[in-house]
Design a protein around this motif. Structure first.
Motif, PDB file in Angstrom:
ATOM      1  N   ILE A  52      21.679   5.558   6.965  1.00  0.00           N
ATOM      2  CA  ILE A  52      21.353   6.000   8.108  1.00  0.00           C
ATOM      3  C   ILE A  52      20.064   5.378   8.849  1.00  0.00           C
ATOM      4  CG2 ILE A  52      22.351   8.202   7.434  1.00  0.00           C
ATOM      5  CD1 ILE A  52      19.109   9.200   7.128  1.00  0.00           C
ATOM      6  N   SER A  53      19.875   5.559  10.052  1.00  0.00           N
ATOM      7  CA  SER A  53      18.666   5.061  10.725  1.00  0.00           C
ATOM      8  C   SER A  53      17.824   6.286  11.029  1.00  0.00           C
ATOM      9  CB  SER A  53      19.039   4.160  11.999  1.00  0.00           C
ATOM     10  OG  SER A  53      17.944   4.015  12.716  1.00  0.00           O
ATOM     11  N   LEU A  54      16.573   5.971  10.615  1.00  0.00           N
ATOM     12  CA  LEU A  54      15.610   7.224  10.980  1.00  0.00           C
ATOM     13  C   LEU A  54      14.346   6.795  11.564  1.00  0.00           C
ATOM     14  CD1 LEU A  54      14.991  10.220  10.075  1.00  0.00           C
ATOM     15  CD2 LEU A  54      14.244   9.375   7.830  1.00  0.00           C
ATOM     16  N   ARG A  55      14.088   7.245  12.432  1.00  0.00           N
ATOM     17  CA  ARG A  55      12.725   6.717  13.140  1.00  0.00           C
ATOM     18  C   ARG A  55      11.321   7.369  12.712  1.00  0.00           C
ATOM     19  NH1 ARG A  55      14.017   2.657  16.926  1.00  0.00           N
ATOM     20  NH2 ARG A  55      16.271   2.661  17.609  1.00  0.00           N
ATOM     21  N   PRO A  57       7.268   8.008  12.612  1.00  0.00           N
ATOM     22  CA  PRO A  57       5.943   7.212  13.372  1.00  0.00           C
ATOM     23  C   PRO A  57       5.322   6.082  12.283  1.00  0.00           C
ATOM     24  CG  PRO A  57       5.854   9.717  13.571  1.00  0.00           C
ATOM     25  CD  PRO A  57       6.995   9.269  12.783  1.00  0.00           C
ATOM     26  N   VAL A  58       4.523   5.175  12.865  1.00  0.00           N
ATOM     27  CA  VAL A  58       4.267   4.225  11.897  1.00  0.00           C
ATOM     28  C   VAL A  58       3.251   4.865  10.802  1.00  0.00           C
ATOM     29  CG1 VAL A  58       2.972   1.876  11.869  1.00  0.00           C
ATOM     30  CG2 VAL A  58       4.808   2.379  13.363  1.00  0.00           C
ATOM     31  N   ALA A  59       2.302   5.568  11.414  1.00  0.00           N
ATOM     32  CA  ALA A  59       1.365   6.292  10.461  1.00  0.00           C
ATOM     33  C   ALA A  59       1.827   7.067   9.389  1.00  0.00           C
ATOM     34  CB  ALA A  59       0.314   6.930  11.228  1.00  0.00           C
ATOM     35  N   LEU A  60       3.020   7.572   9.905  1.00  0.00           N
ATOM     36  CA  LEU A  60       3.417   8.505   8.753  1.00  0.00           C
ATOM     37  C   LEU A  60       4.488   7.650   7.703  1.00  0.00           C
ATOM     38  CD1 LEU A  60       4.815  11.292   7.473  1.00  0.00           C
ATOM     39  CD2 LEU A  60       6.905  11.272   8.880  1.00  0.00           C
ATOM     40  N   LEU A  61       5.047   6.548   8.023  1.00  0.00           N
ATOM     41  CA  LEU A  61       5.487   5.733   7.041  1.00  0.00           C
ATOM     42  C   LEU A  61       4.566   4.931   6.215  1.00  0.00           C
ATOM     43  CD1 LEU A  61       8.092   4.243   6.249  1.00  0.00           C
ATOM     44  CD2 LEU A  61       8.011   2.554   7.773  1.00  0.00           C
ATOM     45  N   GLU A  62       3.427   4.467   6.771  1.00  0.00           N
ATOM     46  CA  GLU A  62       2.509   4.102   5.959  1.00  0.00           C
ATOM     47  C   GLU A  62       1.803   5.091   4.708  1.00  0.00           C
ATOM     48  OE1 GLU A  62       1.618   0.817   5.947  1.00  0.00           O
ATOM     49  OE2 GLU A  62       3.056   0.559   7.349  1.00  0.00           O
ATOM     50  N   ARG A  63       1.686   6.128   5.165  1.00  0.00           N
ATOM     51  CA  ARG A  63       1.446   7.336   4.212  1.00  0.00           C
ATOM     52  C   ARG A  63       2.241   7.360   3.286  1.00  0.00           C
ATOM     53  NH1 ARG A  63       0.403  11.906   8.188  1.00  0.00           N
ATOM     54  NH2 ARG A  63       0.879  12.990   6.436  1.00  0.00           N
ATOM     55  N   ILE A  64       3.534   7.585   3.466  1.00  0.00           N
ATOM     56  CA  ILE A  64       4.666   7.508   2.503  1.00  0.00           C
ATOM     57  C   ILE A  64       4.701   6.502   1.648  1.00  0.00           C
ATOM     58  CG2 ILE A  64       7.101   7.563   2.345  1.00  0.00           C
ATOM     59  CD1 ILE A  64       7.319   8.892   4.969  1.00  0.00           C
ATOM     60  N   LYS A  65       4.432   5.323   2.251  1.00  0.00           N
ATOM     61  CA  LYS A  65       4.249   3.957   1.234  1.00  0.00           C
ATOM     62  C   LYS A  65       3.085   4.053   0.222  1.00  0.00           C
ATOM     63  CE  LYS A  65       6.909   0.761   4.481  1.00  0.00           C
ATOM     64  NZ  LYS A  65       6.805  -0.563   5.002  1.00  0.00           N
ATOM     65  N   VAL A  66       2.007   4.610   0.878  1.00  0.00           N
ATOM     66  CA  VAL A  66       0.958   4.879  -0.018  1.00  0.00           C
ATOM     67  C   VAL A  66       1.425   5.694  -1.098  1.00  0.00           C
ATOM     68  CG1 VAL A  66      -1.427   5.614  -0.167  1.00  0.00           C
ATOM     69  CG2 VAL A  66      -0.993   4.153   1.681  1.00  0.00           C
ATOM     70  N   GLU A  67       1.874   6.764  -0.910  1.00  0.00           N
ATOM     71  CA  GLU A  67       2.151   7.905  -1.937  1.00  0.00           C
ATOM     72  C   GLU A  67       3.230   7.315  -3.127  1.00  0.00           C
ATOM     73  OE1 GLU A  67       0.710  10.606  -2.694  1.00  0.00           O
ATOM     74  OE2 GLU A  67      -0.466  10.288  -0.919  1.00  0.00           O
TER      75      GLU A  67
END
Length: 92
Positions: A52-55, A57-67
């Motif tokens: 699937i494609s899920l958009r 926010p860049v800041a949220l994605l970065e926080r997820i990547k840190v976790e």
């Protein structure tokens, strides 16, 4: 006592494609006595997935990547885990 059904002999297949073509044009009940079949479980099969494609926010994605990095797991796996946990928690 139920008498087993007489079945036809399966041909020898040279390739998987040849076997696939055979089963596309033949009824398996002529070759397999399904009354003798038993249920089977395959617990180690991976479930089917769908891309699937899920958009986000860049800041949220970065926080997820840190976790994910803290847990030493791929960020997409972490997202799937979180989604599954949330769905299970909110199931009626």
């Amino acid at each position: 006592m139920v008498k087993p059904k007489k079945t036809k002999t399966l041909p020898e297949f040279k390739t998987e494609a040849e076997e696939r073509a055979f089963w596309e044009s033949h009824d398996s009940s002529n070759y397999v006595d399904w009354s003798q079949a038993k249920p089977a479980r395959f617990p180690n099969l991976k479930p089917s997935t769908k891309t699937i494609s899920l958009r986000l926010p860049v800041a949220l994605l970065e926080r997820i990547k840190v976790e994910a990095n803290k847990r030493d797991v791929p960020y997409q796996s972490l997202i799937k885990t979180w989604l599954a946990e949330s769905v299970d928690k909110h199931r009626l």
